[in-house]
Design a protein around this motif. Structure first.
Motif, mmCIF file in Angstrom:
data_model
loop_
_atom_site.group_PDB
_atom_site.id
_atom_site.type_symbol
_atom_site.label_atom_id
_atom_site.label_comp_id
_atom_site.label_asym_id
_atom_site.label_seq_id
_atom_site.Cartn_x
_atom_site.Cartn_y
_atom_site.Cartn_z
ATOM 1 N N TYR A 1 0.837 -1.207 0.000
ATOM 2 C CA TYR A 1 0.000 0.000 0.000
ATOM 3 C C TYR A 1 0.873 1.260 0.000
ATOM 4 C CZ TYR A 1 -3.539 -3.367 1.622
ATOM 5 O OH TYR A 1 -4.385 -4.441 1.741
ATOM 6 N N PRO A 2 1.546 1.575 -1.081
ATOM 7 C CA PRO A 2 2.428 2.755 -1.104
ATOM 8 C C PRO A 2 1.687 4.062 -0.859
ATOM 9 C CG PRO A 2 2.088 1.877 -3.321
ATOM 10 C CD PRO A 2 1.540 0.868 -2.376
ATOM 11 N N GLY A 3 0.415 4.109 -1.230
ATOM 12 C CA GLY A 3 -0.362 5.326 -1.022
ATOM 13 C C GLY A 3 -0.674 5.602 0.431
ATOM 14 N N GLN A 4 -0.552 4.593 1.288
ATOM 15 C CA GLN A 4 -0.829 4.754 2.713
ATOM 16 C C GLN A 4 0.467 4.641 3.529
ATOM 17 O OE1 GLN A 4 -2.788 2.766 0.697
ATOM 18 N NE2 GLN A 4 -4.343 4.359 0.596
ATOM 19 N N ALA A 5 1.600 4.965 2.901
ATOM 20 C CA ALA A 5 2.918 4.767 3.528
ATOM 21 C C ALA A 5 3.052 5.509 4.847
ATOM 22 C CB ALA A 5 4.031 5.195 2.566
ATOM 23 N N TYR A 6 2.526 6.718 4.937
ATOM 24 C CA TYR A 6 2.718 7.499 6.163
ATOM 25 C C TYR A 6 1.873 6.979 7.316
ATOM 26 C CZ TYR A 6 5.902 10.882 4.256
ATOM 27 O OH TYR A 6 7.028 11.470 3.731
ATOM 28 N N THR A 7 0.688 6.479 7.014
ATOM 29 C CA THR A 7 -0.115 5.854 8.063
ATOM 30 C C THR A 7 0.613 4.624 8.612
ATOM 31 O OG1 THR A 7 -2.160 6.584 7.005
ATOM 32 C CG2 THR A 7 -2.334 4.785 8.593
ATOM 33 N N ILE A 8 1.122 3.805 7.696
ATOM 34 C CA ILE A 8 1.858 2.600 8.104
ATOM 35 C C ILE A 8 3.105 2.981 8.880
ATOM 36 C CG2 ILE A 8 3.071 0.558 7.249
ATOM 37 C CD1 ILE A 8 1.175 0.735 4.762
ATOM 38 N N LYS A 9 3.835 4.001 8.397
ATOM 39 C CA LYS A 9 5.070 4.447 9.054
ATOM 40 C C LYS A 9 4.790 4.938 10.470
ATOM 41 C CE LYS A 9 9.497 5.561 8.717
ATOM 42 N NZ LYS A 9 10.560 4.568 8.491
ATOM 43 N N MET A 10 3.674 5.616 10.656
ATOM 44 C CA MET A 10 3.317 6.133 11.973
ATOM 45 C C MET A 10 3.171 4.986 12.978
ATOM 46 S SD MET A 10 0.090 8.596 12.954
ATOM 47 C CE MET A 10 -1.105 7.388 12.397
ATOM 48 N N TYR A 11 2.455 3.933 12.586
ATOM 49 C CA TYR A 11 2.277 2.785 13.474
ATOM 50 C C TYR A 11 3.573 1.996 13.626
ATOM 51 C CZ TYR A 11 -2.795 3.296 13.822
ATOM 52 O OH TYR A 11 -4.049 3.747 14.108
ATOM 53 N N LYS A 12 4.365 1.941 12.574
ATOM 54 C CA LYS A 12 5.649 1.244 12.643
ATOM 55 C C LYS A 12 6.568 1.913 13.651
ATOM 56 C CE LYS A 12 9.582 -0.173 9.782
ATOM 57 N NZ LYS A 12 10.187 -0.124 8.425
ATOM 58 N N ASN A 13 6.643 3.253 13.604
ATOM 59 C CA ASN A 13 7.490 3.982 14.562
ATOM 60 C C ASN A 13 7.000 3.787 15.991
ATOM 61 O OD1 ASN A 13 9.108 4.957 12.535
ATOM 62 N ND2 ASN A 13 8.063 6.918 12.367
#
Length: 332
Positions: A236-248
């Motif tokens: 889901y490259p279009g949702q990268a920042y949402t994923i990154k937020m939870y990853k961090n």
């Protein structure tokens, strides 16, 4: 010089240094920093102008661990937030590759203090939202197309503003903070609703996150679940920042879990050493004492990274028993 030292007490000299640092920070940030103005407008300056901040040396360069102490947080938190806003924080980089380290002057430390106070669990902004306030757009990817004029307006306006009175008028009228609040809300809306796949992504990242923070999963399992975020970013490259937020956020929890687990292990090793020393004291034969010595030596071999601590615990625990000769035989 001596005359001044006679006139002013130590407390007065320290207060003068704090006043000097306060003035340096206000001159550097008041009227020019978006983050500083958020604190100022909301009456939060006392949250960032703390004793530790005002006690900084204007000529010093601080390591990440020292920055964490000044900002009253953990080392890994500072590193994570510096990674996300490296260009803004602008630390001094020394070395390359695995030996690369960052050092921070008082300006960089204060920026991290402001960032830490506005982000994190229970805070008003996420890191992506803060990046948008600072840079004017939510993404910094080189593959992005030209920035939307509306997204870029706030930062560009501040960057090119030549006269402070224009900026002051904006603050006084409330236009400045209305724009910031508007941008934060818009950023949050896009993070949650962008594209038709947002709900699907949110469900998946929440499922992974809950497994990571669960007390029922061990460290190895948590790290396995963490790697799943990379698969989601590819899917889901279009949702990268949402994923990154939870990853961090997940990395932060794993780091805390790892530290807690390490502390528990160290405490267990110390208790084992204490128990073995008690057994040694009550041993009835040389054979029993030799077995205990072997066990203590094995603890030292199995934990080379705790060599200093083991020696210290041994000397502390056995101090009253005066086992110096025994100590030398075990760890020589």
């Amino acid at each position: 010089m001596n005359e001044n030292n006679d006139v002013f007490t130590k407390e007065e000299r320290e207060e003068a240094r704090r006043d000097e640092m306060r003035e340096l920070l206000m001159n550097a940030f008041d009227g020019t920093s978006l983050l500083y103005e958020i604190y100022k407008k909301r009456g939060w300056l006392d949250k960032i102008l703390t004793d530790k901040i005002l006690s900084m040396d204007k000529d010093a360069l601080y390591l990440s661990s020292q920055v964490a102490d000044i900002c009253e947080t953990h080392d890994y938190v500072i590193k994570n937030k510096r990674r996300e806003l490296l260009e803004y924080i602008n630390p001094t980089q020394m070395g390359e590759g695995n030996s690369k380290i960052y050092k921070h002057n008082y300006i960089s430390v204060f920026k991290l203090k402001m960032i830490h106070g506005l982000t994190g669990e229970g805070s008003e902004f996420t890191l992506p939202q803060l990046k948008e306030i600072i840079y004017g757009n939510i993404t910094k990817s080189t593959t992005e197309q030209k920035q939307d004029a509306g997204n870029d307006m706030m930062f560009q306006m501040m960057k090119k503003m030549e006269q402070f009175d224009k900026f002051y008028d904006m603050v006084q009228s409330g236009e400045f903070f209305n724009e910031i609040d508007k941008r934060a809300q818009e950023s949050a809306r896009r993070l949650m609703l962008e594209g038709t796949k947002d709900d699907e992504v949110k469900e998946k990242v929440l499922e992974i996150y809950e497994k990571i923070i669960s007390p029922d999963t061990d460290l190895t399992e948590k790290e396995t679940f963490l790697a799943l975020f990379n698969d989601l970013e590819n899917e889901y490259p279009g949702q990268a920042y949402t994923i990154k937020m939870y990853k961090n956020a997940s990395e932060d929890r794993i780091n805390r879990f790892r530290q807690d687990e390490r502390e528990m292990y160290i405490r267990k090793v110390k208790e084992t050493i204490s128990d073995l020393l008690d057994d040694y004291e009550s041993a009835k034969s040389e054979n029993e004492r030799n077995l205990i010595r072997d066990k203590l030596q094995k603890i030292g071999r199995d934990n080379p990274d705790l060599s200093f601590e083991i020696r210290y615990w041994f000397s502390t625990i056995g101090k009253e028993k005066k086992k110096k000769g025994f100590f030398g035989r075990i760890f020589s």
